[in-house]
Motif scaffolding. Structure first.
Motif, short mmCIF file in Angstrom:
data_model
loop_
_atom_site.label_atom_id
_atom_site.label_comp_id
_atom_site.label_asym_id
_atom_site.label_seq_id
_atom_site.Cartn_x
_atom_site.Cartn_y
_atom_site.Cartn_z
N VAL A 149 1.09 -0.25 -3.39
CA VAL A 149 2.37 0.25 -3.90
C VAL A 149 2.20 1.74 -4.23
CG1 VAL A 149 1.85 -0.54 -6.26
CG2 VAL A 149 4.22 -0.07 -5.61
N LYS A 150 3.23 2.48 -3.87
CA LYS A 150 3.21 3.92 -4.14
C LYS A 150 4.11 4.19 -5.35
CE LYS A 150 3.14 6.67 -0.37
NZ LYS A 150 3.78 7.44 0.72
N ILE A 151 3.56 4.85 -6.36
CA ILE A 151 4.34 5.12 -7.57
C ILE A 151 4.32 6.61 -7.91
CG2 ILE A 151 4.10 2.84 -8.65
CD1 ILE A 151 1.73 4.04 -10.26
N GLN B 75 0.75 8.21 -6.75
CA GLN B 75 -0.47 7.43 -6.70
C GLN B 75 -0.22 6.19 -5.84
OE1 GLN B 75 -1.39 6.60 -10.79
NE2 GLN B 75 -3.21 5.42 -10.30
N THR B 76 -1.22 5.76 -5.07
CA THR B 76 -1.08 4.53 -4.30
C THR B 76 -2.11 3.53 -4.81
OG1 THR B 76 -0.30 5.74 -2.39
CG2 THR B 76 -1.13 3.53 -1.97
N ILE B 77 -1.62 2.35 -5.21
CA ILE B 77 -2.51 1.34 -5.79
C ILE B 77 -2.57 0.13 -4.86
CG2 ILE B 77 -2.91 -0.13 -7.81
CD1 ILE B 77 -1.06 1.79 -9.36
N PRO B 78 -3.77 -0.27 -4.44
CA PRO B 78 -3.86 -1.47 -3.59
C PRO B 78 -3.50 -2.74 -4.40
CG PRO B 78 -5.92 -0.22 -3.62
CD PRO B 78 -5.08 0.31 -4.73
N ILE B 79 -2.60 -3.53 -3.87
CA ILE B 79 -2.19 -4.80 -4.53
C ILE B 79 -1.87 -5.82 -3.44
CG2 ILE B 79 -1.24 -4.01 -6.75
CD1 ILE B 79 1.54 -4.15 -5.09
#
Ligand code: NDP
Length: 315
Positions: free
Chosen positions: A220-222, A231-235
């Motif tokens: 997800v890109k926030i 920021q991009t967080i792997p989920i």
């Protein structure tokens, strides 16, 4: 009979989720000859979920859409007249009550069971729509289990988001929680619980830009709205918990509702402020919102309708 001709029935049920079909099963068995209109989404919210594992009676689980076909078949077998159509207008000023279907057909009914449900609110991102059912969900209790041991994210900051984040924290390795302001709307006690939970990571002032993935959710890109930092967080899972909207607009002005539009029922019953009009399921329940509780309240509505018709001597 012609589509536009008026029909008169003892019991009209509006909605085809667990509440509507359960009301239909009971009303049909009580010989109320119920007529049920399915609404815009036959089967209701369960038709957009995948596996249901928490509905009693299915030891191996069941797909949401399949379960709703079972509900429909059972209601039909008992003798419910099930039709496709959307209630668009009502007049509850006097008996028999009037309900218009698709703006043209008029049904007159001595009792009306409203089981029109609620709809989850979505962020409105194209990626959210594309990955819905492929890692994107609006129900942690329904789908959280599929992300056991994995990293997930949740957006929202009300009691539902807090409750769902806590639920997910027991299953998932990390829960990234995105809050759009610098405070939460959830009750103090829920906020404290969330903040005390070590594997829930809260991101304040945070907006979701995009869910990343082609055929399944991968990240997800926030964006932080204060600093502009992205920021991009792997989920693996992305849960939307930004509220629900009860499908009660056509009843405004007739029925007592709370400020969010949930129909108010007399505690312990399905009775609304108008005698002979009953409400069941998510349209009157913002707390539990489960298939099994909706089914239970549909049963209550049919029993209340049967009792009302008996007292009035309407056959
Ligand atoms: P709420 O309307 O209370 O909260 C919605 C949350 O989503 C808010 O924090 C809101 O942010 C956020 N939000 C809305 N739109 C967006 C968006 N586009 N992007 C990011 N965030 C967004 O809904 P709930 O479903 O949480 O609760 C509904 C009602 O049910 C409440 O009255 C609640 O108290 C009650 N409830 C009670 C429970 C209990 O007592 N156990 C359990 C669950 C619900 P913002 O704050 O910035 O507006």
């Amino acid at each position: 009979m012609e589509k536009s001709a008026t029909e008169r029935v003892q019991c009209l049920i509006i909605g085809s989720g667990p509440a509507g079909y359960t009301a239909a099963i009971y009303a049909a068995r009580a010989n109320l000859k119920p007529l049920l209109y399915q609404g815009i989404q036959p089967g209701g919210q369960l038709t957009i979920t995948t596996e249901v594992e928490n509905y009693p009676g299915y030891p191996d689980g069941v797909q949401g859409p399949e379960m709703m076909i079972h509900f429909e078949k059972q209601a039909a077998r008992m003798g419910t007249d099930i039709r496709f159509g959307l209630a668009t207008k009502v007049d509850f000023s006097q008996q028999p009550y009037k309900v218009w279907i698709d703006d043209e057909k008029l049904i007159e009914a001595y009792t009306v069971i409203i089981a029109t449900g609620a709809s989850a609110k979505w962020l409105g991102l194209p990626s959210e729509q594309r990955l819905n059912g492929f890692g994107v969900s609006a129900c942690a209790v329904c789908d959280g289990f599929f992300f056991k041991g994995k990293e997930v994210a949740i957006v929202g900051a009300g009691d539902t988001a807090a409750e769902e984040a806590l639920y997910l924290s027991k299953l998932c390795s990390t829960v990234h929680m995105f809050v759009r302001r610098n405070e939460m709307r959830a009750s103090k006690i829920m906020q404290e619980r969330v903040q005390r939970t070590l594997n829930i990571k809260i991101y304040w002032n945070t907006e979701t830009l995009e869910i990343v993935g082609e055929s399944k959710t991968e990240a997800v890109k926030i964006k932080n709205n204060k600093t502009g930092e992205e920021q991009t967080i792997p989920i693996s899972g992305f849960f939307v918990a930004i509220g629900h909207e009860p499908n009660s607009a056509i009843f405004k002005g007739w029925l007592d509702m709370d400020e969010a539009g949930y129909i108010q029922t007399k505690p312990g019953t399905s009775k609304t402020n108008i005698e002979g009009i009953f409400a069941a399921g998510d349209v009157q329940d913002k707390i539990y919102r489960q298939a099994v509780t909706a089914a239970g309240s549909g049963c209550m509505a049919a029993l209340d309708a049967e009792r009302y018709l008996g007292e009035k001597g309407i056959h």
